[in-house]
Motif scaffolding. Sequence first.
Motif, PDB file in Angstrom:
ATOM      1  N   ARG A  18       3.320  10.906  -3.394  1.00  0.00           N
ATOM      2  CA  ARG A  18       3.601   9.744  -2.546  1.00  0.00           C
ATOM      3  C   ARG A  18       2.303   9.239  -1.933  1.00  0.00           C
ATOM      4  NH1 ARG A  18       7.790  13.458  -1.541  1.00  0.00           N
ATOM      5  NH2 ARG A  18       9.862  12.669  -2.155  1.00  0.00           N
ATOM      6  N   PHE A  19       2.124   7.937  -1.991  1.00  0.00           N
ATOM      7  CA  PHE A  19       0.953   7.302  -1.400  1.00  0.00           C
ATOM      8  C   PHE A  19       1.403   6.360  -0.291  1.00  0.00           C
ATOM      9  CE2 PHE A  19      -0.339   8.292  -5.752  1.00  0.00           C
ATOM     10  CZ  PHE A  19      -1.557   8.943  -5.539  1.00  0.00           C
ATOM     11  N   ASP A  40       0.802  -1.226   0.000  1.00  0.00           N
ATOM     12  CA  ASP A  40       0.000   0.000   0.000  1.00  0.00           C
ATOM     13  C   ASP A  40       0.833   1.273   0.000  1.00  0.00           C
ATOM     14  OD1 ASP A  40       1.082  -0.183   2.491  1.00  0.00           O
ATOM     15  OD2 ASP A  40      -0.811  -0.081   3.592  1.00  0.00           O
ATOM     16  N   GLU A  41       1.973   1.237  -0.686  1.00  0.00           N
ATOM     17  CA  GLU A  41       2.835   2.417  -0.694  1.00  0.00           C
ATOM     18  C   GLU A  41       3.533   2.544  -2.042  1.00  0.00           C
ATOM     19  OE1 GLU A  41       6.757   4.122   1.704  1.00  0.00           O
ATOM     20  OE2 GLU A  41       5.501   2.555   2.596  1.00  0.00           O
ATOM     21  N   ALA A  42       3.617   3.781  -2.556  1.00  0.00           N
ATOM     22  CA  ALA A  42       4.277   4.023  -3.835  1.00  0.00           C
ATOM     23  C   ALA A  42       4.681   5.487  -3.936  1.00  0.00           C
ATOM     24  CB  ALA A  42       3.364   3.659  -5.007  1.00  0.00           C
ATOM     25  N   GLU A  43       5.663   5.732  -4.787  1.00  0.00           N
ATOM     26  CA  GLU A  43       6.058   7.099  -5.118  1.00  0.00           C
ATOM     27  C   GLU A  43       6.039   7.241  -6.632  1.00  0.00           C
ATOM     28  OE1 GLU A  43       9.361   9.374  -3.120  1.00  0.00           O
ATOM     29  OE2 GLU A  43      10.256   9.198  -5.130  1.00  0.00           O
ATOM     30  N   VAL A  54       6.141   5.148 -11.836  1.00  0.00           N
ATOM     31  CA  VAL A  54       6.366   4.621 -10.489  1.00  0.00           C
ATOM     32  C   VAL A  54       7.873   4.470 -10.255  1.00  0.00           C
ATOM     33  CG1 VAL A  54       5.883   2.747  -8.881  1.00  0.00           C
ATOM     34  CG2 VAL A  54       4.183   3.381 -10.612  1.00  0.00           C
ATOM     35  N   HIS A  55       8.380   5.180  -9.255  1.00  0.00           N
ATOM     36  CA  HIS A  55       9.809   5.112  -8.929  1.00  0.00           C
ATOM     37  C   HIS A  55      10.073   4.360  -7.627  1.00  0.00           C
ATOM     38  CE1 HIS A  55      11.870   7.757 -11.949  1.00  0.00           C
ATOM     39  NE2 HIS A  55      10.593   7.982 -12.235  1.00  0.00           N
ATOM     40  N   LYS A  56       9.053   4.162  -6.822  1.00  0.00           N
ATOM     41  CA  LYS A  56       9.183   3.349  -5.615  1.00  0.00           C
ATOM     42  C   LYS A  56       7.877   2.591  -5.423  1.00  0.00           C
ATOM     43  CE  LYS A  56      12.299   6.516  -3.148  1.00  0.00           C
ATOM     44  NZ  LYS A  56      12.526   7.307  -1.899  1.00  0.00           N
ATOM     45  N   LEU A  57       8.002   1.312  -5.073  1.00  0.00           N
ATOM     46  CA  LEU A  57       6.801   0.506  -4.871  1.00  0.00           C
ATOM     47  C   LEU A  57       7.042  -0.496  -3.756  1.00  0.00           C
ATOM     48  CD1 LEU A  57       3.928  -0.129  -5.911  1.00  0.00           C
ATOM     49  CD2 LEU A  57       4.962  -1.849  -7.418  1.00  0.00           C
ATOM     50  N   ALA A  58       6.122  -0.528  -2.807  1.00  0.00           N
ATOM     51  CA  ALA A  58       6.202  -1.492  -1.703  1.00  0.00           C
ATOM     52  C   ALA A  58       5.683  -2.838  -2.183  1.00  0.00           C
ATOM     53  CB  ALA A  58       5.400  -0.997  -0.511  1.00  0.00           C
ATOM     54  N   ILE A  59       6.470  -3.891  -1.935  1.00  0.00           N
ATOM     55  CA  ILE A  59       6.185  -5.207  -2.491  1.00  0.00           C
ATOM     56  C   ILE A  59       6.358  -6.274  -1.411  1.00  0.00           C
ATOM     57  CG2 ILE A  59       6.942  -6.933  -4.196  1.00  0.00           C
ATOM     58  CD1 ILE A  59       7.930  -4.619  -5.937  1.00  0.00           C
TER      59      ILE A  59
END
Length: 304
Positions: free
Chosen positions: A207-208, A192-195, A228-233
């Motif tokens: 940013r989410f 549930d997180e991304a930039e 998308v440059h950052k993604l929580a996985i």
Amino acid sequence: MWFKNLTLYRFNKPFAIETEQLEQALEAYQFHPCSSQDISKFGFSKAFGKIGQSLVHSANQRHLICATKEEKILPSQVIKEALEEKVALLEDEENRKITKKEKDALKDEITTTLLPRAFSRRSQIHAVILPEQQLLIVDSSSATKAEELLALLRKAIGSLPVVPVSFATPIELQLTDWLKQGELPVPFYMQDEAELKSAADEGGIVRFKQQNLTEDEVLAHLEAGKQVHKLAIQFEQSISFVLQSDAGIRRLKFAEEFRAQTDDVAGEDPLAKLDADFVLMTGEIIALLNTLFIKLGGVEEQSI
């Protein structure tokens, strides 16, 4: 000992140094505390700290190393104030202006005087060498600190032909496609997180956190051209992390249930427990990277 960040490097030539040879090479650059006149010291320390005895811990052809840095804390403002006071006193006594060369000499003198009384701080950075995968992984979110460790290792062994891991397809393009599709390829699961960043140099950044990334609000930014440059996985049920467009893996966290697999290992032998943890951790990191490299379209071949 559980890594929290992965900065990835790939060997361009096979790493074929055996454990004993590597141990001997690191001994010449072993860490020693700062003396009274040292501003900083940086060197290799025991891989498992006070529990272990060796600079290199090897298991299953995987080598764990550690470097320690000690730095004297001597604030520039303290030196500046002492210098100004000394300069003012001399100018008053001698009735002349102190030259820049004289000020530089006074500054060195003041620093030498203050160093023995300065507090110091220590930090450690770990890395693991994976010869079978031809990878070197540094547990750091700072590229500068990672390169500092590589420079020390290069001095110790004479040559270190590594380059940062990169991919044939830019990571931000792949992450953007995944987010547009609303799901990641198994065994990865979106959290549930991304930039998101605009492709334009002066574009915006969004940013989410703690948000469903498949909602229209998020997708609207993708439609507007952001990537998308950052993604929580999540990887299977073992590891959660944030993947960055520069191939950095940050905020690596191993699930408690996964880490508990070694709880019953040699309760009275802490070294055996650390060894079991090391084997478990590196095995899962290798599984993660092997799968990630495939899903991202393969590592870009580079020459040094």
